[in-house]
Design an enzyme around this catalytic site. Structure first.
Site, PDB file in Angstrom:
ATOM      1  N   GLY A 290     -21.866  -1.969  -7.718  1.00 26.96           N
ATOM      2  CA  GLY A 290     -22.893  -1.036  -7.080  1.00 26.96           C
ATOM      3  C   GLY A 290     -24.017  -0.726  -8.393  1.00 26.96           C
TER       4      GLY A 290
ATOM      5  N   CYS B 285      -9.068  -8.126 -15.173  1.00 28.02           N
ATOM      6  CA  CYS B 285      -7.821  -8.676 -14.439  1.00 28.02           C
ATOM      7  C   CYS B 285      -6.588  -8.939 -15.348  1.00 28.02           C
ATOM      8  CB  CYS B 285      -8.089  -9.589 -13.619  1.00 28.02           C
ATOM      9  SG  CYS B 285      -9.109  -9.303 -12.197  1.00 28.02           S
TER      10      CYS B 285
ATOM     11  N   ARG C 115     -12.488 -16.533   8.783  1.00 32.20           N
ATOM     12  CA  ARG C 115     -13.844 -15.888   8.509  1.00 32.20           C
ATOM     13  C   ARG C 115     -14.244 -16.416   7.126  1.00 32.20           C
ATOM     14  NH1 ARG C 115     -15.020 -11.118   6.192  1.00 32.20           N
ATOM     15  NH2 ARG C 115     -13.071 -10.287   6.264  1.00 32.20           N
TER      16      ARG C 115
ATOM     17  N   CYS D  78      -8.716 -15.587  -0.468  1.00 32.68           N
ATOM     18  CA  CYS D  78      -9.104 -14.814  -1.219  1.00 32.68           C
ATOM     19  C   CYS D  78      -8.003 -13.636  -1.474  1.00 32.68           C
ATOM     20  CB  CYS D  78     -10.435 -13.882  -0.717  1.00 32.68           C
ATOM     21  SG  CYS D  78     -11.769 -14.799  -0.515  1.00 32.68           S
ATOM     22  N   CYS D  79      -7.674 -13.184  -2.823  1.00 31.14           N
ATOM     23  CA  CYS D  79      -6.665 -12.546  -2.719  1.00 31.14           C
ATOM     24  C   CYS D  79      -6.851 -10.999  -2.255  1.00 31.14           C
ATOM     25  CB  CYS D  79      -6.111 -12.291  -4.182  1.00 31.14           C
ATOM     26  SG  CYS D  79      -7.351 -11.313  -5.302  1.00 31.14           S
TER      27      CYS D  79
ATOM     28  N   ARG E  29       0.969  -0.993   0.171  1.00 30.13           N
ATOM     29  CA  ARG E  29       0.034   0.108   0.058  1.00 30.13           C
ATOM     30  C   ARG E  29       0.956   1.330   0.160  1.00 30.13           C
ATOM     31  NH1 ARG E  29      -4.713  -2.497   0.402  1.00 30.13           N
ATOM     32  NH2 ARG E  29      -4.934  -4.177   1.595  1.00 30.13           N
TER      33      ARG E  29
END
Ligand SMILES: [Zn+2]
Lengths: 387, 144
Positions: A120, A81, A193, A204-205, A16
């Site tokens: 969305g 992707c 989870r 999950c990536c 990040r």
């Protein structure tokens, strides 16, 4: 097509970087690839830049404005992707066709902490937004259900898929460019989870920021510029889309276009899956990696579960065979969308050239590598590199 | 009053759900190859590449579960966990929808109990739109 070689590669550690701009991230990868190639920006004749999330931001030009405004033709590529790998293929075509001798492919993405969910209702009345009301069309559901098709047909279990996440995280501990470098146990993966059954959080990536670049050259330029260094040849670069199926409206078929791309790539390269030294495939979810073992013919139809149980996909250092995603894959290395397809190429090149950057995880005697990417929509690339 | 009931009446969440006379799904069938699409209109067939012609076909309210996922993380306002499923219809087309009246824990513990499960379509109000209409969705439940 003429022969095309990868002269140099560069990438930044995935992670990040909220304090950096996208052209800075992409520019860092470009400068690293140029330095590795031993050339300067004013020798590059063509640039293809992959970025998905801000496809209208003209990052190809803004990267040139960051590292060298030489006036060359530059294009912006968006292909879900498969954005980065499509940019790489555009650079390949530009040299292979004979139009240019030196081309640059860069993929860059800054996703911040946005969820992988996306989507969305846009400007429409949210009351009609189908997500959650007419099932789920988001990636965790699509790739989860692709794995469920395998479970349905062959009795594959959640534990098989969880083992893939354990392997991926173990591999990433040896990759300083990976976003997550912590080992996880099978128990931790299975008890984590649940995001969308059968994939738990570790299956999950993540989202993240990253950039990767590659310099592609013709054979003449290779002789001039490589200084005797051996560089990988792009033996195949294939792009496919999904053919019609009766379930298209409900569930995209992510397997057929991968199978077609793999077949075409093996044929173009004149090799078979048994010749691969390593594979970097699109493990956006652990359930996806499982089905791609079969789609890429790394194991027999219906035997992905057995393949996993027998150490398939693991690095030879771990006692495995048919190494897959020794970089840590998308699950652990990360998946900054536009960067992913070029980063895959970097990984293959580093193993094929015994590059210092793959030192801790070097696949012994690596000669042939395959990189696979799939983007929903759908687009699939398979690139094969040989040395 | 009749006018008011029309402007305030329920509306389907997608155009291929028809509420009258009884709730059902409608597809567009290619006259050349029989491929069915869940869209209001088609200019050509993606399967056989002909221009059709296309005609409306009423789809069965009964189907079978192909595969599913249990969604634990979604947008604000969407209650989780819920089961999303791919339902194969006898006409040879599939739809994506929520599966209700089936416990999510059971689906995860025994996934094979869901594959090929016969289901029937039901409708329910899931939202109110900006103009005050009830928005109706379709979903499926195990066949009684
Ligand atoms: Zn047709």
């Amino acid at each position: 097509m003429r022969n095309v070689y990868v002269l140099g590669t560069g990438m930044i550690k995935f992670g990040r970087y909220p304090e950096k701009t996208v052209p800075e991230l992409g520019g860092e990868a470009v400068l690293s690839a140029l330095a590795d190639a031993g050339i300067a920006m004013d020798q590059v004749q063509f640039l293809a830049c992959g970025n998905f999330g801000q496809a209208n931001a003209s990052y190809a030009q803004r990267i040139l404005q960051t590292v060298g405004q030489t006036g060359i033709p530059a294009i912006n590529v968006a292909n879900a992707c498969a954005t980065g790998s499509t940019a790489f293929r555009e650079a390949y075509l530009s040299v292979g066709s004979g139009l240019y001798d030196i081309a640059l492919a860069v993929g860059v993405e800054q996703m911040g902490k946005q969820g992988l969910l996306g989507g969305g209702a846009g400007g429409a009345d949210p009351a009609y937004a189908p997500e959650g009301k007419l099932g789920s069309g988001l990636m965790p559901a699509v790739f989860g259900q692709a794995g469920m098709e395998h479970m349905r047909k062959y009795g594959t279990t959640l534990a098989h898929m969880a083992k893939i996440a354990v392997k991926s995280h173990k591999h990433a501990t040896k990759n300083p460019f990976a976003q997550y470098r912590t080992e996880v146990s099978l128990e931790e993966v299975m008890n984590a989870r649940m995001v969308a059954y059968p994939n738990t959080l570790f299956m999950c990536c993540p989202t993240g920021d990253g950039a990767a670049a590659a310099v592609l050259v013709s054979e003449d330029k290779l002789r001039q510029l490589a200084g005797g260094r051996k560089r990988p040849r792009i033996a195949a670069s294939v792009l496919t889309t999904d053919p019609y199926t009766a379930r298209d409206a409900a569930l995209p078929d992510v397997s057929t276009l991968t199978r077609t791309a793999a077949q075409q790539a093996y044929e173009a390269a004149g090799i078979g899956p048994e010749d691969l030294s390593l594979t970097e495939l699109h493990d956006c979810f652990a359930s996806a990696e499982l089905i791609h073992y079969e789609n890429l013919l790394l194991c027999k139809e219906g035997e992905a579960g057995k393949f996993i149980d027998e150490g398939g996909g693991q690095h030879p250092d771990l006692g495995g065979k048919v190494p897959v995603n020794v970089s840590g894959g998308l699950l652990s290395k990360g998946h900054p969308i536009g960067a992913t397809g070029v980063a895959n190429i970097c990984e293959l090149v580093w193993h094929l050239t015994r590059d210092e950057r793959a030192r801790e995880r070097q696949v012994p005697d690596a000669k042939v590598g395959l990189a696979h990417v799939i983007g929903l929509g759908s687009a699939c690339t398979v690139n094969i590199l040989t040395i | 009053m009749a006018e008011q009931s029309q402007t305030q009446g329920p509306r389907p969440i997608v155009p291929f759900l028809k509420l009258e006379p009884k709730p059902h799904l409608v597809g567009k069938r290619c006259g050349k190859c029989g491929a069915i699409y869940l869209s209001e209109s088609r200019i050509a067939c993606a399967k056989c590449m002909s221009r059709g012609p296309f005609s409306d076909v009423a789809l069965s309210n009964q189907g079978k579960v192909h595969v599913f996922s249990v969604i634990h993380q979604s947008f604000p306002g969407i209650k989780t966990p819920y089961i999303t499923a791919i339902i194969d219809l006898p006409e040879g087309v599939s739809v994506r929808a929520n599966l209700i009246d089936f416990p999510a824990e059971k689906a995860e513990k025994d996934p094979h109990s869901l594959f090929d499960l016969p289901v029937e379509m039901v409708t329910e109000v899931v939202a109110k739109d900006r103009e005050g209409h009830d928005v109706v969705r379709f979903c499926y439940r195990p066949k009684k």
